[in-house]
Scaffold this motif. Sequence first.
Motif, mmCIF file in Angstrom:
data_model
loop_
_atom_site.group_PDB
_atom_site.id
_atom_site.type_symbol
_atom_site.label_atom_id
_atom_site.label_comp_id
_atom_site.label_asym_id
_atom_site.label_seq_id
_atom_site.Cartn_x
_atom_site.Cartn_y
_atom_site.Cartn_z
ATOM 1 N N ASN A 162 -7.338 -0.864 5.738
ATOM 2 C CA ASN A 162 -8.097 0.268 6.283
ATOM 3 C C ASN A 162 -7.123 1.308 6.834
ATOM 4 O O ASN A 162 -6.359 1.010 7.762
ATOM 5 C CB ASN A 162 -9.022 -0.249 7.391
ATOM 6 C CG ASN A 162 -9.935 0.821 7.928
ATOM 7 O OD1 ASN A 162 -9.599 2.005 7.874
ATOM 8 N ND2 ASN A 162 -11.077 0.423 8.429
ATOM 9 N N PRO A 163 -7.112 2.527 6.273
ATOM 10 C CA PRO A 163 -6.122 3.512 6.714
ATOM 11 C C PRO A 163 -6.278 3.907 8.178
ATOM 12 O O PRO A 163 -5.350 4.444 8.787
ATOM 13 C CB PRO A 163 -6.384 4.716 5.794
ATOM 14 C CG PRO A 163 -7.732 4.495 5.218
ATOM 15 C CD PRO A 163 -8.004 3.026 5.229
ATOM 16 N N GLU A 168 -0.528 3.565 15.228
ATOM 17 C CA GLU A 168 -0.668 4.892 15.857
ATOM 18 C C GLU A 168 -2.065 5.074 16.456
ATOM 19 O O GLU A 168 -2.222 5.732 17.468
ATOM 20 C CB GLU A 168 -0.415 6.005 14.836
ATOM 21 C CG GLU A 168 1.039 6.252 14.533
ATOM 22 C CD GLU A 168 1.656 5.138 13.708
ATOM 23 O OE1 GLU A 168 0.969 4.613 12.803
ATOM 24 O OE2 GLU A 168 2.802 4.767 13.986
ATOM 25 N N THR A 169 -3.077 4.490 15.812
ATOM 26 C CA THR A 169 -4.439 4.682 16.323
ATOM 27 C C THR A 169 -4.827 3.574 17.307
ATOM 28 O O THR A 169 -5.940 3.566 17.820
ATOM 29 C CB THR A 169 -5.472 4.709 15.176
ATOM 30 O OG1 THR A 169 -5.358 3.482 14.438
ATOM 31 C CG2 THR A 169 -5.241 5.889 14.255
ATOM 32 N N ALA A 213 -2.738 -3.079 10.985
ATOM 33 C CA ALA A 213 -1.605 -2.264 11.446
ATOM 34 C C ALA A 213 -0.286 -2.920 11.052
ATOM 35 O O ALA A 213 0.660 -2.242 10.641
ATOM 36 C CB ALA A 213 -1.684 -2.071 12.962
ATOM 37 N N ILE A 214 -0.235 -4.244 11.142
ATOM 38 C CA ILE A 214 0.982 -4.957 10.707
ATOM 39 C C ILE A 214 1.217 -4.662 9.227
ATOM 40 O O ILE A 214 2.327 -4.324 8.813
ATOM 41 C CB ILE A 214 0.830 -6.483 10.947
ATOM 42 C CG1 ILE A 214 0.824 -6.793 12.437
ATOM 43 C CG2 ILE A 214 1.946 -7.259 10.233
ATOM 44 C CD1 ILE A 214 0.493 -8.242 12.787
ATOM 45 N N GLY A 215 0.160 -4.769 8.451
ATOM 46 C CA GLY A 215 0.285 -4.520 7.013
ATOM 47 C C GLY A 215 0.812 -3.120 6.719
ATOM 48 O O GLY A 215 1.749 -2.943 5.932
ATOM 49 N N HIS A 216 0.259 -2.120 7.384
ATOM 50 C CA HIS A 216 0.706 -0.732 7.165
ATOM 51 C C HIS A 216 2.176 -0.561 7.535
ATOM 52 O O HIS A 216 2.938 0.094 6.836
ATOM 53 C CB HIS A 216 -0.102 0.235 8.035
ATOM 54 C CG HIS A 216 -1.495 0.469 7.544
ATOM 55 N ND1 HIS A 216 -1.769 1.023 6.320
ATOM 56 C CD2 HIS A 216 -2.695 0.240 8.122
ATOM 57 C CE1 HIS A 216 -3.087 1.119 6.161
ATOM 58 N NE2 HIS A 216 -3.664 0.645 7.245
#
Length: 502
Positions: A162-163, A168-169, A213-216
């Motif tokens: 999920n972008p 950051e978010t 977030a880890i994945g991104h």
Amino acid sequence: MEPPAANGRELDVLWPAILDSLAPNQRVWLASSKPVMLAESTAVIAVPNEFTRTQLEGRLRTRLEDALSDSLNRPIRIAVSVDETLAPPEGSPEAGVPSAPDQAMTRSDSTGPGMAGHGMSGFVTQPHQQAPMETRQQSDLSTNIQMGAASLTTGIPDSPLNPRYTFETFVIGSSNRFAHAAAVAVAEAPGKAYNPLLVYGDSGLGKTHLLHAIGHYVRSLYTGAKIRYVSSEAFTNDVINAIKDANTAALQRRYRDVDVLLIDDIQFLEGKQQTQEEFFHTFNTLHNANKQIVISSDRPPKRLTQLEDRLRNRFEWGLLTDVQPPDLETRIAILRKKAAADRLHAPADVLEFIASRIQTNIRELEGALIRVTAFASINHQEVDLTLAEIVLKDLIPEGGEPQVTAGLIIAQTASYHSFSIEDLCGPSRTRALVTARQIAMYLCRELTDLSLPKIGQQFGGRDHTTVMNAERRIRKDLAERQTVYKTVNELTMRIKQQAKQA
Ligand SMILES: Nc1ncnc2c1ncn2[C@@H]1O[C@H](COP(=O)(O)OP(=O)(O)OP(=O)(O)O)[C@@H](O)[C@H]1O
């Protein structure tokens, strides 16, 4: 958190100065090196060939990492990439015989986003456009970024992330600070920092967000790394289908041939023997190969009673961390961020009102904001407090959350540490008492809406600055000292349970 690749210039300035500080016989190895980017605590440095990479990763690494860490005032690790366009001067040591590329690392056709302003893409470089086939393959093979000995595999398409769920978010507060720090550490050094990382906590507190977030972040640091996110339900379905179709080899490739496996809501595996069996072998394969496993659960492993012991034991090999319901300030910050991201207009007092009314589930918190703004829009009204009150009246059940008082916190903290309440609030400054007192003050800040002076009064009339210092101290300790973290956690659970029964 700074977005990855945001600090490139800082490193551009620092790197030449750091090279200057080396002895000439060390510096000579790095004359053609080039700083690529600085992402959190990783500095990516490009060198012209494998030979130089070996030098940098060997005898020069510690010296350079120390120098960078000193200059930036935080621990910095170096990741080395090979960029063959950086030709070393003829006859220099850097031009020495390049070692054979690591055959274990296969060529990637990944077209993932590359690192800004560089002809290569983080983990695996993109092929040089006009290069003949042979050179191109050599180049592709020899341009991996490595973190220490473990290399990341490349090749299969990633599962979608999920972008919106990035670091950051993600709003950091005392309720999730440790989980966030662990997640960042794991993303920066997959398979190395903590393996597995297990994040547990109630529904709607950001576990899925952290996994994505880890994945991104891994993807931004190591382009081409294979990342698979899967819910435990989807994993179960895949196992059932594989058995039905007698195609377990494909299933194994899907989940065992990855660099990072993010598996959400592991509690769904409870009571499912065959799925547990498959997951057990997946876990072992990945763990043995130093591949990162990140798990989320609605409970700590000990309370996953329908899970086989051997799985539960393995979950405790790495790091367990929980996410708690956020405090008021964090809830307001989350709402502010959400409102800005979704362009939802709501004045500050409305955000505060929503945050004060919805205390335990961030999904509900976001839902309430959406409801309030949608209601205003449908009725062509301004978003204001009166409107928010009307909408939330329907949303929040009578009674609400149990009320936590300073008295309850003090009593529970004292009994947990086997102190009397008089001691905890009294003048003694023995080390053990000071820590317990600071924890109790911290919990008063987090679990009640009492002001600093009011909390000070509860502790034998102490000044508000003492409470402030206690809060700061424990906040810091939470991220650094496991014992403090565990005590705060355990106490929070006890206090809430007690409050419910009151
Ligand atoms: N710290 C945070 N900062 C910003 N948004 C957050 C934070 N924590 C949670 N959220 C948001 O709250 C919503 C719910 O979070 P998420 O789905 O990650 O919860 P969860 O713990 O995985 O819940 P469940 O166990 O029900 O799956 C998401 O929209 C997520 O982006």
